[in-house]
Design a protein around this motif. Structure first.
Motif, PDB file in Angstrom:
ATOM      1  N   UNK A 107      10.107-162.170  54.659  1.00 38.42           N
ATOM      2  CA  UNK A 107      10.545-162.616  53.333  1.00 38.42           C
ATOM      3  C   UNK A 107      11.765-161.768  52.965  1.00 38.42           C
ATOM      4  N   UNK A 108      12.990-162.326  53.096  1.00 38.96           N
ATOM      5  CA  UNK A 108      14.194-161.529  52.833  1.00 38.96           C
ATOM      6  C   UNK A 108      14.210-160.982  51.414  1.00 38.96           C
ATOM      7  N   UNK A 109      14.672-159.752  51.290  1.00 38.48           N
ATOM      8  CA  UNK A 109      14.725-159.110  49.987  1.00 38.48           C
ATOM      9  C   UNK A 109      15.586-159.913  49.001  1.00 38.48           C
ATOM     10  N   UNK A 110      16.651-160.536  49.511  1.00 39.23           N
ATOM     11  CA  UNK A 110      17.557-161.254  48.611  1.00 39.23           C
ATOM     12  C   UNK A 110      16.898-162.459  47.943  1.00 39.23           C
ATOM     13  N   UNK A 111      15.834-162.967  48.554  1.00 40.75           N
ATOM     14  CA  UNK A 111      15.160-164.141  47.984  1.00 40.75           C
ATOM     15  C   UNK A 111      13.972-163.769  47.105  1.00 40.75           C
ATOM     16  N   UNK A 112      13.656-162.515  47.012  1.00 40.68           N
ATOM     17  CA  UNK A 112      12.506-162.046  46.242  1.00 40.68           C
ATOM     18  C   UNK A 112      12.803-162.144  44.748  1.00 40.68           C
ATOM     19  N   UNK A 113      11.883-162.650  43.942  1.00 39.12           N
ATOM     20  CA  UNK A 113      12.134-162.750  42.495  1.00 39.12           C
ATOM     21  C   UNK A 113      12.329-161.400  41.823  1.00 39.12           C
TER      22      UNK A 113
END
Length: 586
Positions: A245-251
């Motif tokens: 789960x890429x950090x950039x896509x994390x809410x």
């Protein structure tokens, strides 16, 4: 203080504050050294503390709701009023906080000097209120002037003592306020420690600065295993399927990047034991002096809710499937339960009542038809089982009996035997109880003579004969094997007279059986229910006995076929309805 008003607002007893006042204001309300006021962004005064209003001689009701620059504090100077108006508009528009020394006025018109601050209060990234605070420094300035004068006069020590005393008083009241703030902080810590939701405080890089006990319990990671570590990498680095789960896509990182509150209702945290935990979370940015310093993450474990939702969906699917099967079976049964004929001087009435909606469908049926020679055939039956298969088997067995009885002049017992052999040969594998009966005249007897009832019983309840005076006779016979076990089992015919004005009833066991009573007691209750109905019209008789024995739908289907006999040497009674015969029957 009075009780709390709406969630997130300060107490609002009459005259203290207007609706919409923030809850945090209550810490400032009783301050004895700093005056404070809270305004809406348009400058409307929501509240001010005791020191600012009553402590300056003003009537609170006259001040609240006015524009801040139109309040009594600035009434003594048009220049001060205009200066305050400009400051409020600039700060509300996002300008820098104001820190200035300005004049203000007491209610009696006295001019005083304040160390004044005006700043914008935000919730998240959104401006919410104007907060005005200040201290009356008139005496301090007077003291400083006194020092200068005392130096010139050689009295500097005395003036310094006066200034020191003033500073000591200021520090004392400052300590009181700090104590109140400490108590508020302690309350907040207790709330965070006991709330059921997991709560994280993260810094601007996503590292854990705070974790409450609920988050420790739900994730399985001890607090010391989390503090200072990257929260995403520790519990949020993989999707439900295990993929990265890429950090950039994390809410969480979206809130850190944008400075906006983010709500996510379909995320997955990973516990210390490696199991997935579905969560919903709210991420709120934290600001200090207008600079974002991190986020607060509040999350809730959805494991039980998801399990309940899945179970509810499965139950709904099962219920829909059961309802569909029940509806199909009901339609099958209703399509097979045809209206009875109305031969001369015989009235035939039928009833079919399905089981309660919650119960499974049964295989009860009735039939009534005329043979080519004019004899009337009656059938009642109950297939073993309570499902759509039982209903389908009932339809096959009913069709066999109907066809074989119509196309045969054999006795009822012979028809049952032929039907069993046909069912075996056609692979109609079912067991059922049933009675087949034939109403015929005595041979070589005039029209006004007695009718005969000839029947054969395959393990079913015995027919009942109801006399006009209410006497009930059970036409009991030696028990014989039910259908579907042995097609060569011996079958017997039985004969009884069927007098005029008598009623013959064939019923299924749903009318008499209950969980709390045995069959004998149920049969006795049926006989008792019929006791005063011997002369009632046939349709009314059936409705009444059902109402007495089954005021509500029971756990099993109920089928009834009833025949009322009338003299053949008289016209057909009006209560029996019109004569109705199938084509080809005279």
């Amino acid at each position: 203080m009075a009780e709390d008003g709406p969630q997130g607002t300060a107490p609002t007893p009459a005259g203290q504050a207007l609706p919409g006042t923030p809850s945090w204001y209550s810490v400032l309300h009783d301050s004895s050294f700093m005056f404070a006021a809270v305004c809406e962004l348009d400058g409307r005064l929501l509240t001010a503390n005791l020191l600012a209003v009553e402590g300056r001689g003003f009537d609170r009701a006259e001040q609240l709701g006015r524009k801040f620059w139109d309040t009594g504090w600035w009434a003594g100077s048009a220049a001060a009023r205009e200066r305050i108006r400009q400051w409020c508009q600039e700060v509300a528009a996002g300008g820098e906080p104001v820190r200035a020394v300005t004049e203000f006025f007491l209610a009696d018109g006295s001019r005083r000097i304040a160390d004044f601050t005006l700043q914008l209060v935000r919730e998240g990234a959104r401006p919410q209120f104007l907060l005005a605070t200040g201290m009356d420094i008139t005496d301090r300035l007077d003291g400083e002037r006194t020092v200068a004068e005392a130096r010139a006069a050689g009295a500097e020590a005395s003036a310094l003592r006066r200034i020191a005393a003033t500073r000591a008083r200021d520090l004392e009241v400052l300590g009181e306020t700090e104590a109140k703030l400490s108590r508020a902080l302690a309350i907040s810590e207790r709330v965070l420690a006991n709330v059921a939701d997991g709560i994280y405080g993260l810094d601007a890089e996503g590292r854990v600065e705070f974790v409450n006990p609920s988050a420790v319990r739900m994730t399985g990671f001890a607090a010391e295993e989390q503090l200072g570590h990257d929260q995403h990498g520790l519990i949020h680095a993989h999707r439900p399927d295990g993929s990265p789960y890429p950090r950039e896509e994390c809410p969480v990182w979206r809130a850190l990047r944008t400075g906006r509150t983010v709500v996510a209702d379909d995320e997955t945290f990973w516990r210390r034991d490696g199991t997935a935990m579905p969560v919903e979370m709210i991420i709120v940015p934290t600001l200090e002096d207008g600079v974002q310093t991190g986020v607060v993450v509040s999350f809730r474990d959805l494991t039980e809710r998801r399990a309940a939702q899945q179970q509810a969906a499965e139950l709904a699917e099962l219920s829909a499937r059961a309802a569909s099967e029940r509806a199909l079976s009901d339609r099958l049964q209703q399509s097979l339960l045809t209206p009875p004929p109305a031969p001369d001087h015989l009235q035939i009435a039928v009833r079919y009542r399905p089981a309660a909606h919650e119960a499974q469908v049964g295989g009860d049926w009735y039939d009534a038809f005329l043979q080519p020679d004019g004899a009337t055939v009656l059938v009642i039956g109950d297939v073993v089982g309570h499902d759509s298969s039982a209903a389908a088997a009932m339809g096959q067995l009913r069709g066999l009996l109907r066809a074989l009885a119509y196309d045969s002049d054999g006795s009822p017992a012979a028809v049952l035997t032929r039907a069993e052999h046909a069912a075996r040969g056609l692979d109609v594998a079912t067991m059922a109880t049933g009675v087949i009966a034939r109403i015929e005249r005595h041979p070589d007897v005039p029209v006004s003579g007695m009718r005969l009832l000839r029947w054969s019983n395959a393990g079913h309840l015995p027919p009942l004969l109801l006399a006009p005076d209410g006497t009930v006779t059970e036409l009991t016979t030696r028990p014989e094997l039910m259908l579907g076990i042995d097609p060569d089992a011996p079958r017997s015919d039985h004969v009884a007279d069927l007098p005029d004005h008598h009623t013959l009833l064939l019923v299924t066991d749903g009318l008499v059986e209950r969980r709390d009573i045995d069959l004998d007691e149920g049969s006795a209750r049926l006989a008792e229910a019929l006791g005063d109905l011997g002369e009632r019209p046939l349709e009314e008789l059936l409705d009444t006995v059902l109402a007495r024995l089954l005021p509500d739908a029971g756990a099993d289907d109920v089928a009834i076929v009833a025949v009322r006999t009338f003299p053949e040497d008289r016209p057909r009674p009006a209560e029996a309805g019109p004569n109705r015969l199938p084509p080809g029957i005279d």
